[in-house]
Design an enzyme around this catalytic site. Sequence first.
Site, PDB file in Angstrom:
ATOM      1  N   ASP A  38     -35.693 -10.078  -2.238  1.00  0.00           N
ATOM      2  CA  ASP A  38     -35.911 -10.030  -0.774  1.00  0.00           C
ATOM      3  C   ASP A  38     -37.171 -10.782  -0.352  1.00  0.00           C
ATOM      4  O   ASP A  38     -37.150 -11.577   0.586  1.00  0.00           O
ATOM      5  CB  ASP A  38     -35.843  -8.604  -0.207  1.00  0.00           C
ATOM      6  CG  ASP A  38     -36.864  -7.613  -0.732  1.00  0.00           C
ATOM      7  OD1 ASP A  38     -37.617  -7.952  -1.676  1.00  0.00           O
ATOM      8  OD2 ASP A  38     -36.916  -6.490  -0.187  1.00  0.00           O
ATOM      9  N   SER A  69     -43.973  17.967   9.220  1.00  0.00           N
ATOM     10  CA  SER A  69     -43.054  17.592   8.140  1.00  0.00           C
ATOM     11  C   SER A  69     -42.788  18.800   7.261  1.00  0.00           C
ATOM     12  O   SER A  69     -43.729  19.491   6.853  1.00  0.00           O
ATOM     13  CB  SER A  69     -43.665  16.464   7.314  1.00  0.00           C
ATOM     14  OG  SER A  69     -43.094  16.477   6.021  1.00  0.00           O
ATOM     15  N   ALA A 125     -38.231   8.657  -6.276  1.00  0.00           N
ATOM     16  CA  ALA A 125     -37.074   8.380  -7.139  1.00  0.00           C
ATOM     17  C   ALA A 125     -36.566   6.960  -6.928  1.00  0.00           C
ATOM     18  O   ALA A 125     -35.537   6.567  -7.473  1.00  0.00           O
ATOM     19  CB  ALA A 125     -35.959   9.387  -6.872  1.00  0.00           C
ATOM     20  N   GLY A 126     -37.279   6.178  -6.120  1.00  0.00           N
ATOM     21  CA  GLY A 126     -36.870   4.795  -5.894  1.00  0.00           C
ATOM     22  C   GLY A 126     -35.678   4.691  -4.952  1.00  0.00           C
ATOM     23  O   GLY A 126     -34.939   3.706  -4.981  1.00  0.00           O
ATOM     24  N   SER A 128     -36.003   4.892  -1.604  1.00  0.00           N
ATOM     25  CA  SER A 128     -36.527   4.456  -0.305  1.00  0.00           C
ATOM     26  C   SER A 128     -36.703   5.580   0.701  1.00  0.00           C
ATOM     27  O   SER A 128     -36.299   5.474   1.860  1.00  0.00           O
ATOM     28  CB  SER A 128     -35.636   3.386   0.319  1.00  0.00           C
ATOM     29  OG  SER A 128     -35.774   2.221  -0.395  1.00  0.00           O
ATOM     30  N   ASP A 174     -35.299  -2.487   2.132  1.00  0.00           N
ATOM     31  CA  ASP A 174     -35.132  -1.039   2.305  1.00  0.00           C
ATOM     32  C   ASP A 174     -34.995  -0.667   3.777  1.00  0.00           C
ATOM     33  O   ASP A 174     -34.152   0.156   4.151  1.00  0.00           O
ATOM     34  CB  ASP A 174     -36.317  -0.293   1.687  1.00  0.00           C
ATOM     35  CG  ASP A 174     -36.490  -0.639   0.222  1.00  0.00           C
ATOM     36  OD1 ASP A 174     -35.528  -1.143  -0.384  1.00  0.00           O
ATOM     37  OD2 ASP A 174     -37.592  -0.424  -0.310  1.00  0.00           O
ATOM     38  N   TYR A 226     -45.753  -4.402  -8.892  1.00  0.00           N
ATOM     39  CA  TYR A 226     -44.917  -4.974  -7.829  1.00  0.00           C
ATOM     40  C   TYR A 226     -45.668  -6.127  -7.164  1.00  0.00           C
ATOM     41  O   TYR A 226     -45.138  -7.232  -6.997  1.00  0.00           O
ATOM     42  CB  TYR A 226     -44.565  -3.893  -6.793  1.00  0.00           C
ATOM     43  CG  TYR A 226     -43.621  -4.373  -5.711  1.00  0.00           C
ATOM     44  CD1 TYR A 226     -42.252  -4.173  -5.818  1.00  0.00           C
ATOM     45  CD2 TYR A 226     -44.103  -5.047  -4.584  1.00  0.00           C
ATOM     46  CE1 TYR A 226     -41.381  -4.610  -4.829  1.00  0.00           C
ATOM     47  CE2 TYR A 226     -43.243  -5.493  -3.596  1.00  0.00           C
ATOM     48  CZ  TYR A 226     -41.886  -5.273  -3.721  1.00  0.00           C
ATOM     49  OH  TYR A 226     -41.034  -5.722  -2.747  1.00  0.00           O
TER      50      TYR A 226
END
Length: 385
Positions: A38, A69, A125-126, A128, A174, A226
């Site tokens: 991306d 929250s 957990a990846g 998004s 994402d 990253y």
Amino acid sequence: MTDVADRATAGFQREYGAAPAGRWAAPGRVNLIGEHTDYNDGFVLPFALPLRTVAAADRQDGQRWTVWSELSGETITFDADDVAEPGRVTGWGAYVAGVVWALRDAGHAVPGARLAIASDVPLGAGLSSSAALEAAVLTALVDLGGLDLPAARQPRLAQRAENAYVGAPTGIMDQSAAIRCRDGHALFLDCRTEEVEHIPFDLHAAGLAMLVVDSRAPHRHADGEYAARRKSCEAAADRLGVTALRDVGVDQLDSALARLDDDETRRRVRHVVTEDQRVLDTVVLLRAGRVGEIGPLLTASHASMRDDFEITVPEIDTAVEAALAAGALGARMTGGGFGGCVLALVEADAADAVAEAVTAAYAERGFQTPAHVTVLPAPGATRLN
Ligand code: GLA
């Protein structure tokens, strides 16, 4: 557990003593294929998960935002001064303040608001969870304020919140998935033009299932690595004299690699260029309804992430190998890497056996027991009734 929308509504009622004006939901995602493409202006093919984050919200007077929250159990408040520039609001609140900041920075008259957030998207957990939060808050504020910001322009703004306010140098996948995905479809996104095509992805009709395994691997150095991958891709594009690695086609790969002088950069470039092509090849198969045939492309994507881009970890590689050995048609890590989830495309009646094989392989290596679930493509951000 109670439904996530009910939890957001109940939280709103309890915190603010009133019913919300509305509720907005945005999903987590998995990426079917197209990893680290991306931010190289390339192609991705994510789909939305049935796991969602919900913001129950109403307007409040003045330039004040109050957010509860369920995850932290706290309520935070910020005002116009706090969103005058990035950095003042930190922690989970930064994703919310970042959206307000990005909207204001783009010239929108953001209404003050009270929000209550609940989520079924697991953190870390990846999948998004951060984009789901940004998208739920963004769509709530756009609707409450009647802002002129069509869905196609919302991902860039949510990405800006994440890049410039939160400070994470992610691409646009994402946020695009959280906002633009459609039920039953994967989202074929050209990250340069932001054009999308909704590709039918009917696993059920093909007798298949998509198993998502949470590797439970701790995210080791994920942020720094990253950023390093992104830098090395940008430096390579620079050296090759192209705007982005998207501009190198597979047919030009060999000559491009010959112009680079270190092996690591060559491998990074090879991953991105071949991965873009794998996305295009996957789309061709899916358009023709040949879902079962995409397996080898998924597995090749994994090998490329493991050997060339070097973003996998032992738990992830173990899950992929065990799934393939147990008969998966294809398997790969999904998301940014260094942990997160693995996707395995399986015959519908083999899902349990493949999951058990992964669990057994984990036990053998002494890894923490992985979690797993089968998923179908779900809709993107939406206002709930
Ligand atoms: C993370 C980022 C995305 C993308 C993926 C890797 O999920 O947020 O922008 O770069 O990693 O494909």
